[in-house]
Every structure is written in C-alpha cells, then in structure tokens.
Enzyme design. Sequence first.
Site, mmCIF file in Angstrom:
data_model
loop_
_atom_site.group_PDB
_atom_site.id
_atom_site.type_symbol
_atom_site.label_atom_id
_atom_site.label_comp_id
_atom_site.label_asym_id
_atom_site.label_seq_id
_atom_site.Cartn_x
_atom_site.Cartn_y
_atom_site.Cartn_z
ATOM 1 N N LYS A 172 -2.544 -2.077 -3.120
ATOM 2 C CA LYS A 172 -3.412 -1.323 -2.432
ATOM 3 C C LYS A 172 -3.078 0.249 -2.699
ATOM 4 O O LYS A 172 -2.516 0.692 -1.835
ATOM 5 C CB LYS A 172 -3.815 -1.479 -1.094
ATOM 6 C CG LYS A 172 -4.802 -0.821 -0.337
ATOM 7 C CD LYS A 172 -5.095 -1.204 1.012
ATOM 8 C CE LYS A 172 -6.040 -0.314 1.821
ATOM 9 N NZ LYS A 172 -6.656 -0.994 3.177
ATOM 10 N N GLU A 179 0.727 -1.107 0.129
ATOM 11 C CA GLU A 179 0.017 -0.075 -0.183
ATOM 12 C C GLU A 179 0.985 1.136 0.077
ATOM 13 O O GLU A 179 1.269 1.749 1.017
ATOM 14 C CB GLU A 179 -0.906 0.201 0.934
ATOM 15 C CG GLU A 179 -1.674 1.271 1.258
ATOM 16 C CD GLU A 179 -2.741 1.377 2.404
ATOM 17 O OE1 GLU A 179 -3.008 0.422 3.319
ATOM 18 O OE2 GLU A 179 -3.511 2.235 2.414
HETATM 19 P P1 13P Z 1 -9.399 4.171 4.265
HETATM 20 O O1 13P Z 1 -10.477 3.409 3.278
HETATM 21 O O2 13P Z 1 -10.199 4.592 5.312
HETATM 22 O O3 13P Z 1 -8.270 4.974 3.586
HETATM 23 O O4 13P Z 1 -8.427 3.066 4.959
HETATM 24 C C1 13P Z 1 -8.083 2.201 4.291
HETATM 25 C C2 13P Z 1 -6.490 1.703 4.857
HETATM 26 O O5 13P Z 1 -6.351 0.414 5.239
HETATM 27 C C3 13P Z 1 -5.673 2.656 5.132
HETATM 28 O O6 13P Z 1 -4.321 2.142 5.572
#
Ligand code: 13P
Length: 340
Positions: free
Chosen positions: A218, A176
């Site tokens: 992600k 991510e």
């Molecule tokens: P949000 O969808 O609230 O951005 O959270 C996703 C997430 O796991 C951020 O690390």
Amino acid sequence: MDAALNETARALVAPGKGILAADESSGTIKKRFDSIGCDSTEDRRRAYREMLFTTKGAGDHISGVILFDETIRQSASDGRPLPKVLESVGIIPGIKVDKGAVKLAKSPDELVTDGLDGLRDRLIEYRGLGARFAKWRAVITIGPDIPSRLCIDVNAHALGRYAALCQDEGIVPIVEPEVLMDGDHTLERCYQVTCDALHRVFDELYDQRVEFEGMLLKPNMVVPGKDNRSYPAPPETVADATISCLRTTVPAAVPGVVFLSGGQGDEEATANLNAMNAKGPHPWQLSFSYGRALQHAALQAWKGSDANIGAGQAAYKHRAEMNGLAAAGKYSTDLEQAAS
Ligand code: 13P
C-alpha cells in the site's frame, strides 16, 4: 508458497474491486467528526461504520474493509458483530495492527511506527474475531534534510517484522510505507524518496522471509508536495512516474498494489488510479485502499444524523463504484457526472 494467503491477497485485488480503509484511530475519527459537527462517541462511531458496511451493492466494488480495534469488537443494530456483517456480503474483514507513529529517537522531525510488542498475540486474537488481513502504516516525511537513512531503515525493518508475524498467523499483511504529500517538494523528489523507501522495504521483506505472493503493498502515488506550485499534477504524469517507480522496486510475485489517497481530492485519487490502469496490463493488480477519498462525501452527507443514512450510503456507493471502474481502467469524468 502459502496457498490460503495467496488466495486472500488475490481476492482483495479481484478485478474492479478495492479496499475501504475505515481504520481511523480514535484521534483521527474525532478530527473527521469535528469537521461535520458530530461528537465522537462510541455510539456515533459505531453508527457511522454500520452505515458504510450495510450499504447495498458496496460489495460489488469493495473487496475488504480495514477495521480499527474498537470496530472489530462492535455489533450492528441487529446484534451481528460488524465483521460478520461484512462477511455476509462477501467483504473480507481486515484490521489495523500498528499503534501509530511516534517521534523517532535521534531524529526529532521524523516518525517511527510502534506496535511490535505483543503483536503475535494480538494477531491470534484478531484472527479469532474474523480478520483475514492486516495493515501497518509507516510514515516518511520529506523535508530539506529528511528522510534520513535511519528513518527509512527502522521503518522498513518494522514493516518486515510485522509482515512476517502476520504470515505466521495466517493473516495477509498490507505493507504501507507512506511518503507524505505535505511540503513543497517536487514530483521528482517524491519519486526519488518513494523508490528509495520501497527498495529498502522489499530488501527487509526478503531478508525476513516474507512470501511476496501472500502480501499486498500500500504505497503513496508519486505526486508533487501539496504546497508545490505544480500540484496537482496531471493524471498522466502521476501515472507514468508511479508505474516507473513500482516497476523498479516491486517484485512481480506481489499480487497487488493498493494505493492510499493521502489527502488527494476524491476525484483526483480516482482519476490517477484510472490513468495507471489505462496503461496496463501491469505485473500486479493496481487498485485502491482509500480512507478519505472513499469516505469524505459520505461523511459530509451523513452529518452525524440517522436521518441522513440513505444520503451517506448513496455518496459512499458512488465513490466505491467510480473507484471500482478506475481499478479496471474504465473510469471517465463523463461517468462521474452522469451519475451525479
Ligand atoms: P487515506 O486514503 O485517507 O490516506 O487513508 C488510507 C490509510 O489507510 C492510511 O493509513
């Protein structure tokens, strides 16, 4: 290719399904609970997560749940460990393994994510507790002179280290790199920074021998900054820019891309995902791994009280269903209204 990792990665992005990110750290969940006037005690955090995880029918739209360290060790009221509760309805337990973003040395306005020390041992323990996938979030901030090359490089390198360790221990890494929506930058600037960050991340993943077939990405969607006057951009615009960015940076061997919601409104995040899937097919499944956009309505309905569990579950189920439809390109605002 590791067949078991690939199988788990593909199960997480099965058609019409996506991931619930319920891995808020103690500080973040306190902020969420403050917004509904609920004290963030261990018992309330447990009760809230149990409410979500025991929602009947959620498994029709939710493939996996990302847990926080505290949660993976907690049990439901009936004594079953929460990971077992999820598994019993066909939902795959996952775990956040980073230790949060801290100030980046030599660049005071930027962040780097901590958590590599001792990571292999923690992964082994989490695997024993039932985790089959993991998450590590890197944070990239847009400003007049940032992100710096340094910030993108060190965060990409850490994501590579994390992802390789996960695969070594039989855990699917969710990679991510989040380009934040904070600021007044344009959609074009977000596009440029997101493409740049993703290019660097995939370079590192390749150099560090990560198997693309056994991971998920992600990312943020490509949107204007929250303070830009063109925010929110129409879903068609977001979809075109995001798909274009992914096509130039993400290998087709990656089974799926699961977006974060990043501060988008609940229905905005659903409509944007739907617009992308309506333009499919794509080389990868495009789905969700939302925190706020899946939980906001449920949290407001629950308000910290056991008396509101039914209302909280109904709100969560509804958003899970709408996002499940969006993951298949079958969502519409009519369906949203028909259900409410
Ligand atoms: P949000 O969808 O609230 O951005 O959270 C996703 C997430 O796991 C951020 O690390």
